[in-house]
Design an enzyme around this catalytic site. Structure first.
Site, mmCIF file in Angstrom:
data_model
loop_
_atom_site.group_PDB
_atom_site.id
_atom_site.type_symbol
_atom_site.label_atom_id
_atom_site.label_comp_id
_atom_site.label_asym_id
_atom_site.label_seq_id
_atom_site.Cartn_x
_atom_site.Cartn_y
_atom_site.Cartn_z
ATOM 1 N N ASP A 1 0.838 -1.197 0.000
ATOM 2 C CA ASP A 1 0.000 0.000 0.000
ATOM 3 C C ASP A 1 0.877 1.253 0.000
ATOM 4 O O ASP A 1 1.767 1.413 0.840
ATOM 5 C CB ASP A 1 -0.891 -0.021 1.247
ATOM 6 C CG ASP A 1 -1.930 1.078 1.230
ATOM 7 O OD1 ASP A 1 -2.814 1.036 0.358
ATOM 8 O OD2 ASP A 1 -1.865 1.975 2.099
ATOM 9 N N GLU B 1 1.252 -0.552 -5.153
ATOM 10 C CA GLU B 1 0.037 0.232 -5.330
ATOM 11 C C GLU B 1 0.452 1.704 -5.280
ATOM 12 O O GLU B 1 0.357 2.363 -4.249
ATOM 13 C CB GLU B 1 -0.984 -0.097 -4.224
ATOM 14 C CG GLU B 1 -2.341 0.569 -4.417
ATOM 15 C CD GLU B 1 -2.544 1.774 -3.505
ATOM 16 O OE1 GLU B 1 -3.561 2.463 -3.677
ATOM 17 O OE2 GLU B 1 -1.697 2.028 -2.633
#
EC number: 2.4.99.16
Length: 700
Positions: free
Chosen positions: A420, A449
């Site tokens: 993330d 990401e």
């Protein structure tokens, strides 16, 4: 063909056996530009990342191109080879070929590396007396110029090559070369002698044993070969807490568990996905917990954002007790394996204010001037429930802690991590982490990401992220899709592997908001056929597109902040879902090697502004996709194909088979398509003479 770790192919010839290479002389050393240029200049070598500081990417069996500019002074011929070295130190030679446009001294070879691990390659340029003699002989001998001298020189070249063949134990080839020498000196018409000396078997023998002079190697450049799933995979994302979630007799929410979520694993496998990605599964903080739709006040039944990690029950090394314990997680991972799935786990390097590390290591976090710990911000957005780490504080302590977290989950069967917001952490940290993991577990993969600036996305790929999120989400027009995919497949292909997610819990693309069900079909077809890796977040197959507010790209009632149990059974009964299409797309991808690679993509011409046409090719396997990019209208268009890119002759008539509908048509270079709301795309395989539209292919 001999089964070796490296196969050699050219753009015009089938794969050929790569010959073992003898060690090359060391590269020129010294200072200054001249010291970096060998006797035969070799420049502009690719793929080379930051001068060789980072390894270029390849996957097992993936064909990729090595290029260089090789030239010399004067008019004598040069040649070039690639020397690849496998992780065990064994060298293999792959001959390079000149490539178009001629006159630019561009050379290339296509290689496919057969084992995982750290490889290297170098390019060797060398003077080629044999090709120099052939060029001169073909001009001089027919013209009667220096005939005796040309025969003497040619005979000497053949005898020298024959001796090298005998030394290698290749006596049959030595006999061929000896015969060529005798034939060149035979008392017959000189043109006939030249014809015998340049016969195909003689040329092939000289290709292997001809002389090489002034061999000039480049440095060895790194290539890391990953397992195939780093390149080719189909991802499905869902929240385990929503699967089986329900209200009890008092109206209170009861969370789903790893055990109840196993049914969603079965559904993902039935749709042909091979990676299931889970958002964070750790305990969730209570301080500043977000409520429904990201409100600042959470109600008593609001579960909070799973990215606000950590509370009194544990942090990144713990499991949310509502989901189960480690035994339940292990059962979940085991069931995934039985279904042919891998579990990808979210790795979010942030903490809630209640995370144990906040008390144990407050120095690991950034502090404001008033002494308080700074929460995450992306103005005007504020994430009061999340603290970011300060990687410049206790660098060694933070690094050790995160490596321990990664290794913990690896020990429970997780071999893929979706990271993330990696662009908000130092790039050097990722380079260090990947190097440490690769020492013992090179099969572990990481997806970035990172929806951010190109320089950062590229840097993350170079230091080791195996895949990355992309701008595909916001590329909807034909010109921008063609421009972006050209970049991905020809400019960044050696270090950036794109993962085309059609939606995420954070992003509801505007195209899906207004395009109706047809828009979902269009984006699924594009993602599944343009990139070897693509992904779907649960709810996409149900056409979910309720937006939080006009002008936003956020879901109404986002699953990030609440339980979202879906009535999958009712959707199955009604037929109001994309399950069959998603399953068929994944099946087509498994059956066709052309869709399992990134690089060999060609855009063809359609005069209609909303019709895009492209093909992917791997050997004899060719897939053509034709798609209407406007979900609100029917499109009719002529298309004009680049026949050479398809491996077909300009006037050839051939059969195309639609892998979605089962229809077949006879096409030529020009064809006509009609794309409707129900069938906005064709995914076509080229059926060659003697093939069946339903022929079996090997599934990797």
């Amino acid at each position: 063909m001999t089964d070796v770790d490296v196969t050699e192919t050219t753009s015009t010839a089938p794969a050929a056996t790569a010959a073992a290479s003898t060690p090359a002389p060391a590269a020129t050393t010294g200072s200054g530009l001249g010291a970096r240029i060998g006797r035969i200049p070799v420049t502009k070598v690719s793929p080379v990342l930051e001068g060789g500081a980072y390894a270029a990417k390849a996957a097992v069996g993936e064909e990729f191109e090595i290029r260089a500019t090789v030239f010399r002074e004067g008019h004598d011929a040069v040649n070039a080879s690639v020397i690849v070295t496998n992780p065990s130190g064994v060298e293999t030679e792959v001959r390079m070929e000149p490539t178009t446009p001629l006159g630019f001294d561009w050379w290339h070879a296509y290689v496919s590396l057969g084992t995982e691990g750290a490889w290297t390659f170098r390019v060797e340029g060398w003077s080629d007396p044999w090709e120099t003699w052939v060029h001169n002989a073909e001009i001089k001998i027919p013209a009667g110029i220096d005939v005796a001298l040309m025969i003497t020189e040619g005979t000497a070249l053949f005898h020298g090559a024959a001796q090298r063949a005998r030394q290698a134990g290749d006596h049959d080839t030595a006999a061929v070369l000896g015969g060529a020498a005798d034939g060149l000196a035979a008392p017959q018409q000189v043109e006939d002698r030249l014809h015998v000396a340049l016969a195909p078997d003689v040329r092939d023998a000289m290709h292997h044993y001809g002389p090489r002079e002034h061999v000039s190697p480049t440095p060895d450049y790194p290539v890391f070969v990953d397992r195939q799933r780093a390149l080719f995979s189909s991802w499905y994302e869902f929240f385990p807490r929503s699967e089986g979630a329900h209200r009890d007799e008092n109206g209170e929410w009861v969370s789903g568990t790893f055990d109840t979520a196993q049914t969603r694993l079965e559904a993902a496998a039935a749709m042909g996905f091979d990676v299931v990605y889970l958002p964070p599964i750790h305990p969730i903080g209570t301080s500043f917990r977000k409520g429904k739709n990201n409100t600042l006040q959470a109600g008593p039944g609001d579960p909070g954002s799973p990215w606000a990690i950590g509370n009194v029950t544990g942090g990144h090394d713990a499991i949310h007790p509502d989901l189960g314990d480690f035994d339940a997680f292990d059962r979940f991972v085991a069931r995934a394996g039985e279904l042919g799935l891998e579990i990808a786990l979210d790795l979010a390097l942030n903490a809630s204010p209640d995370h144990p590390w906040v008390k144990e290591h407050p120095e690991w976090f950034s502090h404001r001037a008033d002494g308080s710990i700074a929460y995450a911000e992306n103005p005007p957005k504020k994430y009061q429930d999340i603290y970011n780490f300060n990687f410049d504080a206790d660098r060694d302590g933070i690094r050790a802690a995160w490596l321990e977290v990664v290794r913990l989950w690896m020990s429970h069967g997780v071999r893929i991590f979706r990271v993330d917001n990696p662009h908000t952490k130092p790039v050097e940290f990722w380079a260090w982490l990947f190097a440490e993991v690769r020492k013992t577990d090179p099969d572990v993969l990481f997806l970035a990401e990172a929806f951010t600036k190109p320089a950062m996305m590229h840097a993350l790929g170079k230091v080791g992220f195996h895949q990355g999120y992309t701008y595909f989400t916001w590329r909807n027009e034909k010109w921008e899709l063609e421009e972006y995919l050209t970049e991905l497949t020809t400019e960044t292909d050696s270090f950036f592997r794109p993962n085309f997610f059609v939606n995420t819990p954070d992003i509801l693309p505007t195209f899906l908001q207004w395009g109706g069900n047809t828009a979902f079909t269009i984006r699924a077809v594009l993602a599944a056929t343009l990139s070897p890796t693509w992904g779907v977040y649960a709810g996409f197959e149900l056409f979910e597109n309720e937006v939080l507010a006009r002008g936003r790209e956020e879901y109404l009632n986002s699953e990030k902040f609440e339980y979202r149990p879906r009535d999958w059974a009712a959707a199955e009964e009604s037929g109001e879902n994309l399950n069959l299409l998603l399953g068929r797309l994944n099946q087509i991808r498994r059956e066709h090697p052309a869709l399992q690679q990134l690089r060999d993509l060609t855009f063809h011409h359609a005069p209609h502004s909303s019709v895009i046409v492209y093909s992917k090719r791997s050997g004899d396997d060719v897939v053509i996709t034709v798609c209407n990019l406007d979900p609100t209208s029917v499109a009719e268009s002529e298309i004009v194909l680049d026949m050479e890119a398809l491996g077909l002759a300009p006037g050839e008539i051939f059969l195309v088979h639609d892998e979605i509908t089962g229809q077949s048509w006879r096409w030529g270079q020009r064809a006509f398509v009609r794309l409707t709301f129900d069938d906005p795309a064709h995914v076509l395989t080229v059926v060659r003479q003697g093939d069946s539209p339903h022929r079996s292919r090997v599934t990797p």
